[in-house]
Scaffold this motif. Structure first.
Motif, PDB file in Angstrom:
ATOM      1  N   THR A  51      34.189  33.017  26.291  1.00  0.00           N
ATOM      2  CA  THR A  51      33.942  31.864  27.142  1.00  0.00           C
ATOM      3  C   THR A  51      33.506  32.350  28.522  1.00  0.00           C
ATOM      4  N   ALA A  52      32.819  31.504  29.253  1.00  0.00           N
ATOM      5  CA  ALA A  52      32.306  31.891  30.562  1.00  0.00           C
ATOM      6  C   ALA A  52      33.451  32.151  31.543  1.00  0.00           C
ATOM      7  N   PRO A  53      33.336  33.173  32.387  1.00  0.00           N
ATOM      8  CA  PRO A  53      34.375  33.440  33.393  1.00  0.00           C
ATOM      9  C   PRO A  53      34.520  32.258  34.360  1.00  0.00           C
ATOM     10  N   ARG A  54      35.761  31.894  34.665  1.00  0.00           N
ATOM     11  CA  ARG A  54      36.024  30.764  35.547  1.00  0.00           C
ATOM     12  C   ARG A  54      36.091  31.230  37.005  1.00  0.00           C
ATOM     13  N   PRO A  61      42.263  34.276  29.464  1.00  0.00           N
ATOM     14  CA  PRO A  61      41.054  33.859  30.176  1.00  0.00           C
ATOM     15  C   PRO A  61      41.095  32.424  30.693  1.00  0.00           C
ATOM     16  N   ASP A  62      41.848  31.540  30.017  1.00  0.00           N
ATOM     17  CA  ASP A  62      41.851  30.125  30.417  1.00  0.00           C
ATOM     18  C   ASP A  62      42.551  29.888  31.745  1.00  0.00           C
ATOM     19  N   LEU A  63      43.579  30.667  32.034  1.00  0.00           N
ATOM     20  CA  LEU A  63      44.369  30.464  33.251  1.00  0.00           C
ATOM     21  C   LEU A  63      44.119  31.549  34.288  1.00  0.00           C
ATOM     22  N   THR A  64      43.032  32.273  34.129  1.00  0.00           N
ATOM     23  CA  THR A  64      42.627  33.278  35.114  1.00  0.00           C
ATOM     24  C   THR A  64      41.303  32.850  35.724  1.00  0.00           C
ATOM     25  N   LEU A  65      41.260  32.735  37.034  1.00  0.00           N
ATOM     26  CA  LEU A  65      40.008  32.441  37.707  1.00  0.00           C
ATOM     27  C   LEU A  65      39.963  33.176  39.036  1.00  0.00           C
ATOM     28  N   SER A  66      38.780  33.275  39.585  1.00  0.00           N
ATOM     29  CA  SER A  66      38.623  34.020  40.838  1.00  0.00           C
ATOM     30  C   SER A  66      37.951  33.161  41.889  1.00  0.00           C
ATOM     31  N   PRO A  88      52.483  26.648  43.094  1.00  0.00           N
ATOM     32  CA  PRO A  88      52.854  27.902  42.433  1.00  0.00           C
ATOM     33  C   PRO A  88      51.701  28.512  41.628  1.00  0.00           C
ATOM     34  N   PHE A  89      51.351  29.732  41.968  1.00  0.00           N
ATOM     35  CA  PHE A  89      50.366  30.489  41.204  1.00  0.00           C
ATOM     36  C   PHE A  89      50.560  31.956  41.542  1.00  0.00           C
ATOM     37  N   MET A  90      49.944  32.831  40.778  1.00  0.00           N
ATOM     38  CA  MET A  90      50.038  34.266  41.019  1.00  0.00           C
ATOM     39  C   MET A  90      48.763  34.760  41.689  1.00  0.00           C
ATOM     40  N   ARG A  91      48.918  35.327  42.876  1.00  0.00           N
ATOM     41  CA  ARG A  91      47.787  35.974  43.532  1.00  0.00           C
ATOM     42  C   ARG A  91      47.585  37.357  42.925  1.00  0.00           C
ATOM     43  N   VAL A  92      46.357  37.669  42.552  1.00  0.00           N
ATOM     44  CA  VAL A  92      46.025  38.986  42.020  1.00  0.00           C
ATOM     45  C   VAL A  92      45.031  39.627  42.986  1.00  0.00           C
ATOM     46  N   ASN A  93      45.414  40.753  43.554  1.00  0.00           N
ATOM     47  CA  ASN A  93      44.623  41.419  44.599  1.00  0.00           C
ATOM     48  C   ASN A  93      44.162  42.798  44.137  1.00  0.00           C
ATOM     49  N   ASN A 146      52.194  24.771  34.383  1.00  0.00           N
ATOM     50  CA  ASN A 146      51.534  25.988  33.960  1.00  0.00           C
ATOM     51  C   ASN A 146      51.143  26.790  35.190  1.00  0.00           C
ATOM     52  N   ASN A 147      51.516  28.033  35.233  1.00  0.00           N
ATOM     53  CA  ASN A 147      51.089  28.882  36.324  1.00  0.00           C
ATOM     54  C   ASN A 147      49.668  29.365  36.076  1.00  0.00           C
ATOM     55  N   MET A 148      49.060  29.840  37.130  1.00  0.00           N
ATOM     56  CA  MET A 148      47.674  30.269  37.070  1.00  0.00           C
ATOM     57  C   MET A 148      47.528  31.572  37.841  1.00  0.00           C
ATOM     58  N   ALA A 149      46.661  32.447  37.369  1.00  0.00           N
ATOM     59  CA  ALA A 149      46.349  33.681  38.086  1.00  0.00           C
ATOM     60  C   ALA A 149      45.050  33.478  38.858  1.00  0.00           C
TER      61      ALA A 149
END
Length: 373
Positions: free
Chosen positions: A197-200, A153-158, A284-289, A254-257
């Protein structure tokens, strides 16, 4: 229909229980009775049945209205009702202490109401029997579950910019976020890491934004207790770079989604997959579609089936939102024998989704923030 009906009933009850009401004064009671009487009378004369759930919502709305009529000074502006729900950060100032607020370590606990509602939304989504949207919901939630397994959850945001696709993403995101913590709690009760924790979510501020978009963002950030980071004075790449650097451990990377509402056919989609590394010219980060294979019709079917929030401009004929200087109602929705436009969900030729957008010439330099759609 039965499962969705239960979800809507529960959602209405929770909405009423969360409504911040001022102390009830005699004038407030009088205003409530008057408002409710007129509301029911008008709806009855118009032939609209006043069902119990609809009556509940009207009572809550009437009480909120009567509180303002009675001159109450209670804090009812939404954004200030919960601790630090919206953080505006000027990314252009590299020495600003505010940049540290982008770190995942600053994420606060999620309110119990928002967590439980999102758990119930996840259950409603996964038990839906609607054949048109069910396979796509299953696929989208599966992608997000994998995203949380890999990044946490810490490294995932939308990206939540108020467009219709972003509204779908926000709903899917908070549902998957809640389910992630629910599974942790079921597996290891008492572990401090199981406290939700609250969604980022993040928003790239645009001075030419529609007021209706801003109002929707403020309302939903407060209602669903989202951890909103509003990035100002930056483009898309610059803002993401700041987020990534804030999340990196000292001396490391650190990569991020980053969950996006990209769909096949979007101008920036090209040949992206559900999990797609960022382009070479970006940080650098991962796009999640998760909604990559959804159509315009799927987007609107999903939002309306589960009674989820979206910008009211879509009800006025807008089908794709950019800034207020380059976006107009879709010509295909112009009413022939009356003034105005039909709602966006009534568009039958989905290829005309962007007909209300002014085409821009390609510009050089850094990429702008992605507009709502």
């Amino acid at each position: 229909v039965r499962e969705v009906g239960k979800w809507k009933k529960w959602k209405g009850e929770r909405s009423m229980s969360r409504s911040p009401l001022a102390p009830i004064t005699p004038l407030a009671v009088l205003a409530t009775v008057l408002t409710l009487t007129l509301t029911v009378a008008f709806s009855t004369s118009a032939g609209t049945p006043t069902t119990p759930s609809r009556l509940v919502r009207r009572i809550a709305s009437a009480l909120s209205l009567s509180s303002s009529l009675s001159g109450s000074n209670s804090n009812n502006d939404g954004l200030d009702s919960s601790p630090n729900p919206w953080r505006a950060v000027d990314v252009s100032d590299v020495h600003s202490p505010a940049l540290s607020s982008l770190s995942p370590s600053t994420v606060r606990p999620w309110s119990n109401d928002a967590y439980l509602e999102s758990c119930n939304l996840y259950d409603a989504l996964t038990t839906s029997s609607d054949e048109f949207i069910k396979p796509l919901i299953v696929s989208a939630l599966s992608a997000l579950d994998q995203c949380y397994r890999l990044y946490g959850p810490d490294l995932t945001l939308s990206s939540y910019n108020g467009g219709k696709d972003a509204c779908v993403i926000m709903s899917l995101h908070r549902a998957a976020h809640a389910n992630y913590f629910r599974k942790l709690q079921q597996a290891g009760a008492g572990n401090p890491n199981t406290i939700p924790t609250a969604p980022r979510v993040c928003f790239f501020d645009n001075p030419d934004e529609f007021d209706e978009i801003t109002a929707l963002l403020k309302q939903t950030v407060s209602e669903f207790d989202l951890d909103m980071m509003c990035l100002t004075n930056c483009d898309f790449a610059m803002g993401l770079q700041a987020l990534i650097e804030a999340g990196a451990p000292e001396g490391g990377k650190n990569n991020m989604a980053f969950i996006l509402g990209t769909r096949v056919g979007d101008p920036n989609c090209k040949d992206q997959k559900v999990f797609e590394p960022s382009s070479d010219w970006m940080p650098p980060f991962m796009r999640v579609n998760p909604v990559l294979d959804w159509t315009y019709g799927h987007i609107w079917h999903f939002l309306r089936l589960f009674d989820l929030p979206y910008c009211p401009l879509y009800d006025a004929g807008f089908t794709s939102l950019g800034s207020k200087h380059d976006t107009y109602p879709c010509p295909a929705l112009k009413k022939q024998n009356a003034e105005g436009y039909w709602p966006a969900y009534m568009l039958t030729d989905w290829s005309r989704e962007r007909d209300g957008r002014v085409k821009k010439s390609k510009s050089s330099g850094t990429a702008p923030a992605p507009p709502p759609s």
